[in-house]
Design a protein around this motif. Structure first.
Motif, PDB file in Angstrom:
ATOM      1  N   THR A   4      59.272  47.374  28.351  1.00  0.00           N
ATOM      2  CA  THR A   4      58.369  47.833  29.408  1.00  0.00           C
ATOM      3  C   THR A   4      58.143  49.333  29.326  1.00  0.00           C
ATOM      4  O   THR A   4      57.009  49.808  29.418  1.00  0.00           O
ATOM      5  CB  THR A   4      58.949  47.466  30.784  1.00  0.00           C
ATOM      6  N   LEU A   5      59.208  50.063  29.130  1.00  0.00           N
ATOM      7  CA  LEU A   5      59.099  51.518  29.024  1.00  0.00           C
ATOM      8  C   LEU A   5      58.285  51.924  27.798  1.00  0.00           C
ATOM      9  O   LEU A   5      57.421  52.816  27.872  1.00  0.00           O
ATOM     10  CB  LEU A   5      60.491  52.144  28.978  1.00  0.00           C
ATOM     11  N   ALA A   6      58.506  51.232  26.679  1.00  0.00           N
ATOM     12  CA  ALA A   6      57.753  51.528  25.461  1.00  0.00           C
ATOM     13  C   ALA A   6      56.272  51.235  25.646  1.00  0.00           C
ATOM     14  O   ALA A   6      55.410  52.016  25.212  1.00  0.00           O
ATOM     15  CB  ALA A   6      58.327  50.720  24.300  1.00  0.00           C
ATOM     16  N   ILE A   7      55.958  50.120  26.292  1.00  0.00           N
ATOM     17  CA  ILE A   7      54.550  49.767  26.522  1.00  0.00           C
ATOM     18  C   ILE A   7      53.890  50.788  27.444  1.00  0.00           C
ATOM     19  O   ILE A   7      52.752  51.209  27.211  1.00  0.00           O
ATOM     20  CB  ILE A   7      54.450  48.338  27.095  1.00  0.00           C
ATOM     21  N   LEU A   8      54.601  51.216  28.471  1.00  0.00           N
ATOM     22  CA  LEU A   8      54.037  52.213  29.387  1.00  0.00           C
ATOM     23  C   LEU A   8      53.805  53.553  28.685  1.00  0.00           C
ATOM     24  O   LEU A   8      52.796  54.220  28.925  1.00  0.00           O
ATOM     25  CB  LEU A   8      54.953  52.392  30.590  1.00  0.00           C
ATOM     26  N   ILE A   9      54.716  53.942  27.822  1.00  0.00           N
ATOM     27  CA  ILE A   9      54.550  55.202  27.083  1.00  0.00           C
ATOM     28  C   ILE A   9      53.354  55.113  26.144  1.00  0.00           C
ATOM     29  O   ILE A   9      52.537  56.035  26.057  1.00  0.00           O
ATOM     30  CB  ILE A   9      55.852  55.552  26.321  1.00  0.00           C
ATOM     31  N   ILE A  10      53.227  53.984  25.438  1.00  0.00           N
ATOM     32  CA  ILE A  10      52.099  53.807  24.528  1.00  0.00           C
ATOM     33  C   ILE A  10      50.778  53.799  25.300  1.00  0.00           C
ATOM     34  O   ILE A  10      49.796  54.418  24.880  1.00  0.00           O
ATOM     35  CB  ILE A  10      52.282  52.514  23.704  1.00  0.00           C
ATOM     36  N   ALA A  11      50.753  53.124  26.436  1.00  0.00           N
ATOM     37  CA  ALA A  11      49.532  53.093  27.255  1.00  0.00           C
ATOM     38  C   ALA A  11      49.186  54.492  27.764  1.00  0.00           C
ATOM     39  O   ALA A  11      48.002  54.866  27.790  1.00  0.00           O
ATOM     40  CB  ALA A  11      49.705  52.127  28.419  1.00  0.00           C
ATOM     41  N   VAL A  39      44.670  48.971  32.032  1.00  0.00           N
ATOM     42  CA  VAL A  39      45.650  48.503  33.023  1.00  0.00           C
ATOM     43  C   VAL A  39      45.894  47.003  32.863  1.00  0.00           C
ATOM     44  O   VAL A  39      47.048  46.538  32.878  1.00  0.00           O
ATOM     45  CB  VAL A  39      45.180  48.845  34.452  1.00  0.00           C
ATOM     46  N   VAL A  40      44.816  46.234  32.689  1.00  0.00           N
ATOM     47  CA  VAL A  40      44.975  44.780  32.517  1.00  0.00           C
ATOM     48  C   VAL A  40      45.753  44.480  31.237  1.00  0.00           C
ATOM     49  O   VAL A  40      46.682  43.651  31.229  1.00  0.00           O
ATOM     50  CB  VAL A  40      43.592  44.084  32.511  1.00  0.00           C
ATOM     51  N   GLY A  41      45.396  45.147  30.156  1.00  0.00           N
ATOM     52  CA  GLY A  41      46.101  44.934  28.894  1.00  0.00           C
ATOM     53  C   GLY A  41      47.556  45.339  28.968  1.00  0.00           C
ATOM     54  O   GLY A  41      48.441  44.638  28.443  1.00  0.00           O
ATOM     55  N   THR A  42      47.836  46.451  29.626  1.00  0.00           N
ATOM     56  CA  THR A  42      49.214  46.894  29.787  1.00  0.00           C
ATOM     57  C   THR A  42      50.021  45.904  30.619  1.00  0.00           C
ATOM     58  O   THR A  42      51.156  45.563  30.278  1.00  0.00           O
ATOM     59  CB  THR A  42      49.238  48.286  30.440  1.00  0.00           C
ATOM     60  N   ALA A  47      54.068  41.650  30.884  1.00  0.00           N
ATOM     61  CA  ALA A  47      54.440  40.278  31.250  1.00  0.00           C
ATOM     62  C   ALA A  47      54.920  39.503  30.039  1.00  0.00           C
ATOM     63  O   ALA A  47      55.913  38.763  30.112  1.00  0.00           O
ATOM     64  CB  ALA A  47      53.258  39.569  31.902  1.00  0.00           C
ATOM     65  N   LEU A  48      54.241  39.639  28.922  1.00  0.00           N
ATOM     66  CA  LEU A  48      54.687  38.957  27.710  1.00  0.00           C
ATOM     67  C   LEU A  48      56.017  39.508  27.220  1.00  0.00           C
ATOM     68  O   LEU A  48      56.859  38.764  26.715  1.00  0.00           O
ATOM     69  CB  LEU A  48      53.632  39.085  26.607  1.00  0.00           C
ATOM     70  N   GLY A  49      56.208  40.812  27.380  1.00  0.00           N
ATOM     71  CA  GLY A  49      57.468  41.425  26.967  1.00  0.00           C
ATOM     72  C   GLY A  49      58.645  40.969  27.810  1.00  0.00           C
ATOM     73  O   GLY A  49      59.775  40.916  27.338  1.00  0.00           O
ATOM     74  N   LEU A  50      58.373  40.615  29.062  1.00  0.00           N
ATOM     75  CA  LEU A  50      59.431  40.145  29.957  1.00  0.00           C
ATOM     76  C   LEU A  50      59.548  38.620  29.963  1.00  0.00           C
ATOM     77  O   LEU A  50      60.229  38.053  30.810  1.00  0.00           O
ATOM     78  CB  LEU A  50      59.166  40.648  31.379  1.00  0.00           C
ATOM     79  N   ASP A  51      58.855  37.948  29.039  1.00  0.00           N
ATOM     80  CA  ASP A  51      58.868  36.479  28.905  1.00  0.00           C
ATOM     81  C   ASP A  51      58.385  35.764  30.162  1.00  0.00           C
ATOM     82  O   ASP A  51      58.902  34.710  30.541  1.00  0.00           O
ATOM     83  CB  ASP A  51      60.251  35.963  28.520  1.00  0.00           C
ATOM     84  N   VAL A  52      57.392  36.346  30.819  1.00  0.00           N
ATOM     85  CA  VAL A  52      56.760  35.694  31.964  1.00  0.00           C
ATOM     86  C   VAL A  52      55.709  34.732  31.420  1.00  0.00           C
ATOM     87  O   VAL A  52      54.998  35.060  30.462  1.00  0.00           O
ATOM     88  CB  VAL A  52      56.105  36.741  32.895  1.00  0.00           C
TER      89      VAL A  52
END
Length: 77
Positions: A4-11, A39-42, A47-52
């Motif tokens: 999650t942190l990595a995705i937020l940094i990349i976004a 925002v939608v893509g992030t 969600a995919l990263g957290l296995d939702v």
């Protein structure tokens, strides 16, 4: 948590490098549309990263068109 942190940094990096030139050109509409998609893509990637379980858009399409398909089939029988 790390994903999650990595995705937020990349976004945030993508937003910084894309929005800054658009801001200089005063393209407000492009910034708004880009921000919505980012925002939608992030959110989907987190969600995919957290296995939702993210529902497929195909499920919605089949939900809409299945009754129409059955109606057409009953009309031609």
């Amino acid at each position: 948590m790390f994903i999650t942190l990595a995705i937020l940094i990349i976004a945030a990096l993508i937003a910084y490098f894309v929005i800054s030139p658009l801001k200089k050109k005063r393209e407000t509409k492009t910034i708004v549309v880009f921000s919505i998609f980012l925002v939608v893509g992030t959110a989907l990637n987190i969600a995919l990263g957290l296995d939702v379980n993210v529902p497929s858009p195909l499920d919605l399409i089949s939900l809409i068109f299945k009754p129409i398909r059955e109606l057409i089939i009953t009309l031609f029988q």
